[in-house]
Design an enzyme around this catalytic site. Sequence first.
Site, mmCIF file in Angstrom:
data_model
loop_
_atom_site.group_PDB
_atom_site.id
_atom_site.type_symbol
_atom_site.label_atom_id
_atom_site.label_comp_id
_atom_site.label_asym_id
_atom_site.label_seq_id
_atom_site.Cartn_x
_atom_site.Cartn_y
_atom_site.Cartn_z
ATOM 1 N N CYS A 62 0.589 -1.280 0.119
ATOM 2 C CA CYS A 62 -0.252 -0.289 -0.256
ATOM 3 C C CYS A 62 0.952 1.002 0.067
ATOM 4 O O CYS A 62 1.289 1.897 0.918
ATOM 5 C CB CYS A 62 -1.209 -0.213 1.189
ATOM 6 S SG CYS A 62 -1.719 1.752 1.225
ATOM 7 N N CYS A 64 -0.164 3.807 2.073
ATOM 8 C CA CYS A 64 -0.036 3.797 4.226
ATOM 9 C C CYS A 64 1.595 4.159 4.365
ATOM 10 O O CYS A 64 1.606 4.652 4.940
ATOM 11 C CB CYS A 64 -0.523 2.707 3.808
ATOM 12 S SG CYS A 64 -2.215 2.316 3.252
ATOM 13 N N ASP A 65 1.946 3.248 2.911
ATOM 14 C CA ASP A 65 3.868 3.627 3.567
ATOM 15 C C ASP A 65 4.261 3.840 3.046
ATOM 16 O O ASP A 65 5.635 4.396 3.007
ATOM 17 C CB ASP A 65 4.182 1.570 3.218
ATOM 18 C CG ASP A 65 3.024 0.979 4.471
ATOM 19 O OD1 ASP A 65 2.683 1.862 5.829
ATOM 20 O OD2 ASP A 65 3.005 -0.435 3.533
#
Length: 315
Positions: free
Chosen positions: A138, A141-142
Amino acid sequence: MSAKFQHHKLIILGSGPAGLTAAIYAARAILNPVVVSGREAGGQLMITTDVENYPGFPEGIQGPEMMDLLKAQAARFGTEFFSGDVVEVDFSQRPFKLFLENNDTLTCDSLIISTGASARWLGMDSEKKYSGKGVSACATCDGFFFRDQNVAVVGGGDTALEEALYLANICKSVTLIHRRDEFRGSKIMQKRAIDHEKISIFWDTVVEEVVGNPKDGMTSLKVRNVKTEKVTEHPLTGMFVAIGHIPNTGLFKDKLNLNENGYVKVTPGTTYTSVEGVFASGDVQDHVYRQAVTAAGTGCMAAIDAERWLAEQVG
Ligand code: NDP
């Protein structure tokens, strides 16, 4: 709690951000919800480390810790938790029936499906070894953890192209690794990725091994050109696997309307599914946003939809 045959007004399947938010709202509406957690209790956040984009946590929070807090919040208002995998459902008449793997049966007047989706992985041992230490599924997200670094994105669909473009804004360089010589994603996204000065493309290439060490995590990537069979190693500190997601809807095939990718179809702007009294929230019905906060948002919607629907049934 032992089951055998138990009836509940509302059952929520799944205990990720969508299911637990639905539980918080339903419990506070005195619907006495029961959350059936399933084998992967807590959902995708249980395999995430830092969550820095969930509103209200300015210092970030660990994924599993966030799920513990959501669970405690749902429990505080009387949510009951039930762990066990549902192996079959019967939506042909009400009350709906859920058959569990231990042969117990739960029945309910209404159901919220929040069973999520799982990222598809390449399946190598080294990918698992460096998951959360360089390997992610992701970018939203990261990606931030990889700013100014050289990273790879694996895949050739819209997700891979979108993730590569997103990461190109944050990282020093992005190498798109695709197993064929042509992308599957939309033409406009292809053009954007191909034209981007920070994105380079390895065509006809598959990942052989994620290389790293315990201290630094991932340090390079070994890849193989499938046409020449040549293996090369590249200094990259991140690998974003974007080869698709699998919605956890195996149970609902032929029981609910699913879209062509297997996601539960909901009436736009609501959480209503094709079966009256069955609602869906979170990634199981969303292949576009797939964020904890959007899952939580639709979990809230599902609880409100279920509450109103139940109230109408009583008259
Ligand atoms: P897709 O199934 O469209 O693409 C998956 C990609 O991963 C393909 O290029 C496939 O290669 C590759 N792949 C699959 N398995 C492997 C493997 N084992 N090893 C290497 N490569 C592999 O998934 P997406 O998640 O990209 O998209 C899912 C759906 O969501 C699509 O309909 C897409 O259009 C949509 N979507 C739309 C967006 C938007 O409109 N903004 C954004 C993101 C997704 P190959 O091509 O060779 O099969």
